[in-house]
Design a protein around this motif. Structure first.
Motif, PDB file in Angstrom:
ATOM      1  N   GLY A 112       0.830  -1.200   0.000  1.00  0.00           N
ATOM      2  CA  GLY A 112       0.000   0.000   0.000  1.00  0.00           C
ATOM      3  C   GLY A 112       0.861   1.244   0.000  1.00  0.00           C
ATOM      4  O   GLY A 112       1.651   1.475  -0.922  1.00  0.00           O
ATOM      5  N   LEU A 113       0.724   2.048   1.054  1.00  0.00           N
ATOM      6  CA  LEU A 113       1.520   3.269   1.169  1.00  0.00           C
ATOM      7  C   LEU A 113       2.851   3.034   1.867  1.00  0.00           C
ATOM      8  O   LEU A 113       3.649   3.957   2.032  1.00  0.00           O
ATOM      9  N   HIS A 114       3.103   1.796   2.289  1.00  0.00           N
ATOM     10  CA  HIS A 114       4.360   1.452   2.950  1.00  0.00           C
ATOM     11  C   HIS A 114       5.362   0.957   1.916  1.00  0.00           C
ATOM     12  O   HIS A 114       5.046   0.067   1.103  1.00  0.00           O
ATOM     13  N   ASN A 115       6.580   1.517   1.939  1.00  0.00           N
ATOM     14  CA  ASN A 115       7.627   1.141   0.991  1.00  0.00           C
ATOM     15  C   ASN A 115       8.896   0.779   1.762  1.00  0.00           C
ATOM     16  O   ASN A 115       9.335   1.528   2.633  1.00  0.00           O
ATOM     17  N   GLY A 116       9.469  -0.367   1.445  1.00  0.00           N
ATOM     18  CA  GLY A 116      10.664  -0.812   2.153  1.00  0.00           C
ATOM     19  C   GLY A 116      11.688  -1.409   1.215  1.00  0.00           C
ATOM     20  O   GLY A 116      11.367  -1.920   0.145  1.00  0.00           O
ATOM     21  N   LYS A 117      12.940  -1.321   1.624  1.00  0.00           N
ATOM     22  CA  LYS A 117      14.041  -1.904   0.864  1.00  0.00           C
ATOM     23  C   LYS A 117      15.142  -2.310   1.835  1.00  0.00           C
ATOM     24  O   LYS A 117      15.500  -1.539   2.734  1.00  0.00           O
ATOM     25  N   ILE A 118      15.686  -3.500   1.651  1.00  0.00           N
ATOM     26  CA  ILE A 118      16.777  -3.974   2.487  1.00  0.00           C
ATOM     27  C   ILE A 118      17.930  -4.412   1.589  1.00  0.00           C
ATOM     28  O   ILE A 118      17.710  -4.947   0.486  1.00  0.00           O
ATOM     29  N   MET A 119      19.145  -4.160   2.035  1.00  0.00           N
ATOM     30  CA  MET A 119      20.336  -4.541   1.280  1.00  0.00           C
ATOM     31  C   MET A 119      21.392  -5.067   2.243  1.00  0.00           C
ATOM     32  O   MET A 119      21.612  -4.488   3.311  1.00  0.00           O
ATOM     33  N   VAL A 120      22.061  -6.144   1.873  1.00  0.00           N
ATOM     34  CA  VAL A 120      23.186  -6.689   2.636  1.00  0.00           C
ATOM     35  C   VAL A 120      24.269  -7.093   1.641  1.00  0.00           C
ATOM     36  O   VAL A 120      23.978  -7.453   0.485  1.00  0.00           O
ATOM     37  N   GLY A 121      25.531  -7.020   2.079  1.00  0.00           N
ATOM     38  CA  GLY A 121      26.601  -7.390   1.165  1.00  0.00           C
ATOM     39  C   GLY A 121      27.956  -7.349   1.825  1.00  0.00           C
ATOM     40  O   GLY A 121      28.089  -7.131   3.035  1.00  0.00           O
ATOM     41  N   LEU A 122      28.964  -7.571   0.994  1.00  0.00           N
ATOM     42  CA  LEU A 122      30.351  -7.543   1.445  1.00  0.00           C
ATOM     43  C   LEU A 122      31.218  -6.972   0.333  1.00  0.00           C
ATOM     44  O   LEU A 122      30.861  -7.005  -0.849  1.00  0.00           O
ATOM     45  N   ASN A 123      32.368  -6.428   0.728  1.00  0.00           N
ATOM     46  CA  ASN A 123      33.320  -5.924  -0.268  1.00  0.00           C
ATOM     47  C   ASN A 123      34.746  -6.220   0.182  1.00  0.00           C
ATOM     48  O   ASN A 123      35.024  -6.379   1.383  1.00  0.00           O
ATOM     49  N   TYR A 124      35.646  -6.311  -0.786  1.00  0.00           N
ATOM     50  CA  TYR A 124      37.056  -6.635  -0.528  1.00  0.00           C
ATOM     51  C   TYR A 124      37.917  -5.861  -1.524  1.00  0.00           C
ATOM     52  O   TYR A 124      37.598  -5.785  -2.714  1.00  0.00           O
ATOM     53  N   GLU A 125      39.005  -5.269  -1.019  1.00  0.00           N
ATOM     54  CA  GLU A 125      39.969  -4.564  -1.868  1.00  0.00           C
ATOM     55  C   GLU A 125      41.384  -4.958  -1.466  1.00  0.00           C
ATOM     56  O   GLU A 125      41.666  -5.142  -0.278  1.00  0.00           O
ATOM     57  N   ARG A 126      42.256  -5.052  -2.448  1.00  0.00           N
ATOM     58  CA  ARG A 126      43.644  -5.402  -2.170  1.00  0.00           C
ATOM     59  C   ARG A 126      44.568  -4.677  -3.154  1.00  0.00           C
ATOM     60  O   ARG A 126      44.277  -4.589  -4.345  1.00  0.00           O
ATOM     61  N   TYR A 127      45.681  -4.163  -2.597  1.00  0.00           N
ATOM     62  CA  TYR A 127      46.741  -3.538  -3.394  1.00  0.00           C
ATOM     63  C   TYR A 127      48.032  -4.318  -3.173  1.00  0.00           C
ATOM     64  O   TYR A 127      48.381  -4.652  -2.029  1.00  0.00           O
ATOM     65  N   ASP A 128      48.750  -4.584  -4.252  1.00  0.00           N
ATOM     66  CA  ASP A 128      50.093  -5.157  -4.186  1.00  0.00           C
ATOM     67  C   ASP A 128      51.011  -4.302  -5.045  1.00  0.00           C
ATOM     68  O   ASP A 128      50.670  -3.977  -6.191  1.00  0.00           O
ATOM     69  N   GLN A 129      52.163  -3.967  -4.507  1.00  0.00           N
ATOM     70  CA  GLN A 129      53.107  -3.142  -5.275  1.00  0.00           C
ATOM     71  C   GLN A 129      54.537  -3.597  -5.005  1.00  0.00           C
ATOM     72  O   GLN A 129      54.886  -3.901  -3.860  1.00  0.00           O
ATOM     73  N   ASP A 130      55.337  -3.668  -6.046  1.00  0.00           N
ATOM     74  CA  ASP A 130      56.760  -3.950  -5.875  1.00  0.00           C
ATOM     75  C   ASP A 130      57.547  -3.199  -6.937  1.00  0.00           C
ATOM     76  O   ASP A 130      57.016  -2.846  -8.002  1.00  0.00           O
ATOM     77  N   ASN A 131      58.799  -2.923  -6.632  1.00  0.00           N
ATOM     78  CA  ASN A 131      59.656  -2.249  -7.600  1.00  0.00           C
ATOM     79  C   ASN A 131      61.083  -2.761  -7.458  1.00  0.00           C
ATOM     80  O   ASN A 131      61.482  -3.288  -6.404  1.00  0.00           O
ATOM     81  N   LEU A 132      61.830  -2.634  -8.515  1.00  0.00           N
ATOM     82  CA  LEU A 132      63.230  -3.050  -8.564  1.00  0.00           C
ATOM     83  C   LEU A 132      64.004  -1.990  -9.322  1.00  0.00           C
ATOM     84  O   LEU A 132      63.591  -1.558 -10.401  1.00  0.00           O
ATOM     85  N   TRP A 133      65.133  -1.556  -8.755  1.00  0.00           N
ATOM     86  CA  TRP A 133      65.918  -0.529  -9.416  1.00  0.00           C
ATOM     87  C   TRP A 133      67.401  -0.880  -9.380  1.00  0.00           C
ATOM     88  O   TRP A 133      67.861  -1.669  -8.552  1.00  0.00           O
TER      89      TRP A 133
END
Length: 289
Positions: free
Chosen positions: A88-109
């Motif tokens: 009717g006049l009631h509106n609902g929304k639900i959300m669930v989740g997960l996230n993952y981030e990764r950085y790798d860095q190397d250098n040679l001189w």
């Protein structure tokens, strides 16, 4: 000379098992490979008799070369689902989740002086003062999140959020919990404001409270750090730096309470936004001075 190779890829999948229910899977990656080479070649001049001699152009009279290789990989994954339902006049929304981030860095001189030939300034041509070095770091974050939205006829609105985030930058206290909530009242839709409709397009009162986290410090501030390559009595070894491990290092959190008013007049030709907020930061993070 400088050379860069960058590769970026993004993917997203959406599945809708039932009406109003969506499942999302997102992935992204970025690979960066860079190479930078600099060389200094002596300049020759001639005397009045036409004999060549080395001229110091400000960086000496010895040829040298420097070569640096750099690579960075970035990965991100987001998996979440949401469900929307109206009664009717009631509106609902639900959300669930997960996230993952990764950085790798190397250098040679590497670097070296006195090249056997200046036509091809490569490291293999260096005869003196050869040096090399390398470096590596990585960091990662992961989080779980949920959100609930509700409104009644677009007049009474509420939203609740919660995040549970973790960071590889912390050792003893890796995870932090960050909730938030907000409510709003669209007063302009009430019947007792009908008299103002010719002028008042929209009026909404807002109240919110929440916390968010910050983990922006060095990647290894929580653990002891060492110098490798120090010499003692002619023997190469390892020495500890003056930075001591801080196992208690954890998330900085900022708590904010906000009261606001949004008013729109004359079909959007005039708008007014008023805000009052209190903001408090705890466990402040700062890089070492």
């Amino acid at each position: 000379s400088e050379h860069k190779d960058w590769f970026t890829q993004q993917l997203k999948f959406t599945i809708t098992p039932l009406e109003g229910w969506n499942i999302y899977a997102e992935g992204a990656m970025r690979t960066s490979n860079e190479k930078k080479t600099t060389s200094k070649i002596p300049v020759y001049s001639y005397d009045i008799d036409g004999n060549p001699y080395l001229r110091d152009s400000g960086y000496g009279t010895v040829s040298n070369v420097y070569d640096n290789r750099f690579r960075q990989n970035y990965y991100a994954v987001n998996v979440y689902t949401d469900y929307t339902r109206n009664f009717g006049l009631h509106n609902g929304k639900i959300m669930v989740g997960l996230n993952y981030e990764r950085y790798d860095q190397d250098n040679l001189w590497g670097r070296g002086d006195k090249l056997t030939t200046t036509d091809k300034p490569f490291l293999s041509q260096a005869q003196e003062n050869m040096k090399t070095g390398d470096g590596y770091w990585n960091r990662a974050t992961a989080g779980y999140f949920a959100r609930l939205n509700y409104d009644y006829d677009g007049k009474y609105l509420a939203e609740f959020n919660i995040r549970y985030d973790g960071s590889s930058r912390f050792v003893g206290n890796r995870w932090g919990l960050f909730p938030s909530a907000s409510i709003a009242w669209r007063a302009s839709d009430e019947f007792f404001f009908d008299w103002a409709k010719p002028v008042l397009t929209d009026a909404k009162f807002r109240l919110s409270w929440g916390t968010n986290g910050n983990e922006r410090v060095g990647n290894y501030e929580s653990i002891n750090q060492y110098n490798i390559g120090s010499y003692y009595n002619g023997v190469i070894g390892v020495t500890q730096t003056d930075k001591l491990a801080n196992l208690d290092l954890s998330w900085e959190s900022t708590e904010q309470t906000n009261i606001g008013l949004d008013v729109t007049l004359l079909d959007g030709r005039v708008s007014l936004v008023a805000e009052y907020y209190i903001k408090k930061t705890k466990d402040l993070l700062a890089d070492e001075v």
